[in-house]
Design a protein around this motif. Structure first.
Motif, PDB file in Angstrom:
ATOM      1  N   ARG A  62      23.190  27.604 -14.655  1.00  0.00           N
ATOM      2  CA  ARG A  62      22.176  27.589 -13.595  1.00  0.00           C
ATOM      3  C   ARG A  62      21.603  28.983 -13.364  1.00  0.00           C
ATOM      4  N   LYS A  63      22.471  29.986 -13.367  1.00  0.00           N
ATOM      5  CA  LYS A  63      21.996  31.366 -13.174  1.00  0.00           C
ATOM      6  C   LYS A  63      21.039  31.780 -14.292  1.00  0.00           C
ATOM      7  N   ARG A  64      21.384  31.417 -15.531  1.00  0.00           N
ATOM      8  CA  ARG A  64      20.487  31.743 -16.648  1.00  0.00           C
ATOM      9  C   ARG A  64      19.152  31.018 -16.505  1.00  0.00           C
ATOM     10  N   ALA A  65      19.188  29.770 -16.043  1.00  0.00           N
ATOM     11  CA  ALA A  65      17.951  29.005 -15.843  1.00  0.00           C
ATOM     12  C   ALA A  65      17.078  29.647 -14.769  1.00  0.00           C
ATOM     13  N   ILE A  66      17.691  30.097 -13.698  1.00  0.00           N
ATOM     14  CA  ILE A  66      16.932  30.759 -12.620  1.00  0.00           C
ATOM     15  C   ILE A  66      16.266  32.018 -13.150  1.00  0.00           C
ATOM     16  N   THR A  67      17.006  32.805 -13.919  1.00  0.00           N
ATOM     17  CA  THR A  67      16.448  34.033 -14.492  1.00  0.00           C
ATOM     18  C   THR A  67      15.285  33.712 -15.435  1.00  0.00           C
ATOM     19  N   ALA A  68      15.462  32.695 -16.269  1.00  0.00           N
ATOM     20  CA  ALA A  68      14.401  32.305 -17.202  1.00  0.00           C
ATOM     21  C   ALA A  68      13.174  31.796 -16.457  1.00  0.00           C
ATOM     22  N   GLU A  69      13.387  31.059 -15.378  1.00  0.00           N
ATOM     23  CA  GLU A  69      12.266  30.544 -14.575  1.00  0.00           C
ATOM     24  C   GLU A  69      11.474  31.679 -13.936  1.00  0.00           C
ATOM     25  N   ARG A  70      12.192  32.682 -13.467  1.00  0.00           N
ATOM     26  CA  ARG A  70      11.492  33.826 -12.853  1.00  0.00           C
ATOM     27  C   ARG A  70      10.649  34.564 -13.876  1.00  0.00           C
ATOM     28  N   ALA A  71      11.168  34.673 -15.104  1.00  0.00           N
ATOM     29  CA  ALA A  71      10.446  35.385 -16.157  1.00  0.00           C
ATOM     30  C   ALA A  71       9.248  34.587 -16.653  1.00  0.00           C
ATOM     31  N   GLU A  72       9.435  33.282 -16.790  1.00  0.00           N
ATOM     32  CA  GLU A  72       8.365  32.421 -17.301  1.00  0.00           C
ATOM     33  C   GLU A  72       8.489  31.033 -16.700  1.00  0.00           C
ATOM     34  N   PRO A  73       7.818  30.789 -15.579  1.00  0.00           N
ATOM     35  CA  PRO A  73       7.933  29.491 -14.897  1.00  0.00           C
ATOM     36  C   PRO A  73       7.483  28.330 -15.790  1.00  0.00           C
ATOM     37  N   SER A  74       8.232  27.231 -15.700  1.00  0.00           N
ATOM     38  CA  SER A  74       7.882  26.021 -16.449  1.00  0.00           C
ATOM     39  C   SER A  74       7.025  25.123 -15.567  1.00  0.00           C
ATOM     40  N   SER A  75       6.563  24.037 -16.155  1.00  0.00           N
ATOM     41  CA  SER A  75       5.756  23.074 -15.418  1.00  0.00           C
ATOM     42  C   SER A  75       6.574  22.492 -14.262  1.00  0.00           C
ATOM     43  N   ARG A  76       5.938  22.277 -13.140  1.00  0.00           N
ATOM     44  CA  ARG A  76       6.659  21.689 -12.013  1.00  0.00           C
ATOM     45  C   ARG A  76       6.841  20.186 -12.177  1.00  0.00           C
ATOM     46  N   TYR A  77       6.322  19.631 -13.262  1.00  0.00           N
ATOM     47  CA  TYR A  77       6.418  18.191 -13.498  1.00  0.00           C
ATOM     48  C   TYR A  77       7.536  17.819 -14.473  1.00  0.00           C
ATOM     49  N   GLY A  78       8.342  18.754 -14.824  1.00  0.00           N
ATOM     50  CA  GLY A  78       9.445  18.478 -15.734  1.00  0.00           C
ATOM     51  C   GLY A  78      10.629  19.369 -15.391  1.00  0.00           C
ATOM     52  N   PRO A  79      11.623  19.396 -16.268  1.00  0.00           N
ATOM     53  CA  PRO A  79      12.784  20.226 -15.999  1.00  0.00           C
ATOM     54  C   PRO A  79      12.419  21.709 -16.042  1.00  0.00           C
ATOM     55  N   ASP A  80      13.273  22.527 -15.436  1.00  0.00           N
ATOM     56  CA  ASP A  80      13.012  23.967 -15.461  1.00  0.00           C
ATOM     57  C   ASP A  80      13.392  24.544 -16.820  1.00  0.00           C
ATOM     58  N   ALA A  81      13.301  25.844 -16.945  1.00  0.00           N
ATOM     59  CA  ALA A  81      13.521  26.517 -18.222  1.00  0.00           C
ATOM     60  C   ALA A  81      14.904  26.250 -18.809  1.00  0.00           C
ATOM     61  N   GLY A  82      15.884  25.941 -17.976  1.00  0.00           N
ATOM     62  CA  GLY A  82      17.232  25.661 -18.459  1.00  0.00           C
ATOM     63  C   GLY A  82      17.526  24.186 -18.620  1.00  0.00           C
ATOM     64  N   GLY A  83      16.507  23.334 -18.476  1.00  0.00           N
ATOM     65  CA  GLY A  83      16.713  21.904 -18.608  1.00  0.00           C
ATOM     66  C   GLY A  83      17.213  21.242 -17.336  1.00  0.00           C
ATOM     67  N   TRP A  84      17.154  21.940 -16.223  1.00  0.00           N
ATOM     68  CA  TRP A  84      17.618  21.401 -14.940  1.00  0.00           C
ATOM     69  C   TRP A  84      16.520  20.539 -14.323  1.00  0.00           C
ATOM     70  N   GLU A  85      16.806  19.259 -14.192  1.00  0.00           N
ATOM     71  CA  GLU A  85      15.897  18.334 -13.506  1.00  0.00           C
ATOM     72  C   GLU A  85      16.024  18.474 -11.994  1.00  0.00           C
ATOM     73  N   ASN A  86      17.211  18.815 -11.533  1.00  0.00           N
ATOM     74  CA  ASN A  86      17.524  18.826 -10.093  1.00  0.00           C
ATOM     75  C   ASN A  86      18.001  20.213  -9.692  1.00  0.00           C
ATOM     76  N   THR A  87      17.128  20.962  -9.063  1.00  0.00           N
ATOM     77  CA  THR A  87      17.409  22.371  -8.791  1.00  0.00           C
ATOM     78  C   THR A  87      17.838  22.643  -7.347  1.00  0.00           C
ATOM     79  N   LYS A  88      17.852  21.642  -6.531  1.00  0.00           N
ATOM     80  CA  LYS A  88      18.307  21.769  -5.134  1.00  0.00           C
ATOM     81  C   LYS A  88      19.594  20.966  -4.982  1.00  0.00           C
ATOM     82  N   ILE A  89      20.470  21.392  -4.102  1.00  0.00           N
ATOM     83  CA  ILE A  89      21.776  20.753  -3.972  1.00  0.00           C
ATOM     84  C   ILE A  89      21.660  19.273  -3.614  1.00  0.00           C
ATOM     85  N   ASP A  90      20.709  18.918  -2.758  1.00  0.00           N
ATOM     86  CA  ASP A  90      20.593  17.509  -2.371  1.00  0.00           C
ATOM     87  C   ASP A  90      20.144  16.642  -3.543  1.00  0.00           C
ATOM     88  N   THR A  91      19.182  17.104  -4.329  1.00  0.00           N
ATOM     89  CA  THR A  91      18.731  16.305  -5.466  1.00  0.00           C
ATOM     90  C   THR A  91      19.776  16.310  -6.586  1.00  0.00           C
TER      91      THR A  91
END
Length: 115
Positions: A49-78
């Motif tokens: 998750r930490k690596r995904a957050i770092t990758a997202e900050r460097a190069e944000p992915s589309s908000r309609y799919g998973p983030d840079a690390g393949g995380w579909e659910n980035t908030k604790i509730d989801t």
């Protein structure tokens, strides 16, 4: 020769420890069989998750799919909701109840990827 120069020479010749290659998250998941290996998996999930957050900050992915690390659910509730839905929808993936540690680890992993 001064002691500072001698210390520099000595420090250069000391070999640095080599880190073993990092296992992929799914490989760590495959190893889960008890409480200790579950904790190893949870730590690997945190690092993923930490690596995904770092990758997202460097190069944000589309908000309609998973983030840079393949995380579909980035908030604790989801994340927890997806994990619970996966467990309910698949009866824990029909994994053997003989290894509840693995069932729980897979449930956590699915919190990352289940839509």
């Amino acid at each position: 020769m001064s002691s500072q120069k001698r210390a520099k020479r000595v420090s250069r010749s000391v070999p640095q420890p080599v880190e073993p290659p990092r296992k992929e998250l799914h490989e760590v998941l495959d190893d889960v069989c008890d409480s200790q290996t579950l904790l190893v998996f949870v730590q690997a999930l945190i690092e993923d998750r930490k690596r995904a957050i770092t990758a997202e900050r460097a190069e944000p992915s589309s908000r309609y799919g998973p983030d840079a690390g393949g995380w579909e659910n980035t908030k604790i509730d989801t994340f927890l909701s997806a994990a619970a839905r996966w467990a309910e929808d698949t009866d824990f993936g029909e994994l053997s109840p003989d290894n509840p540690w693995k069932q729980f680890a897979v449930m956590l992993y699915c919190g990352k990827i289940y839509e």
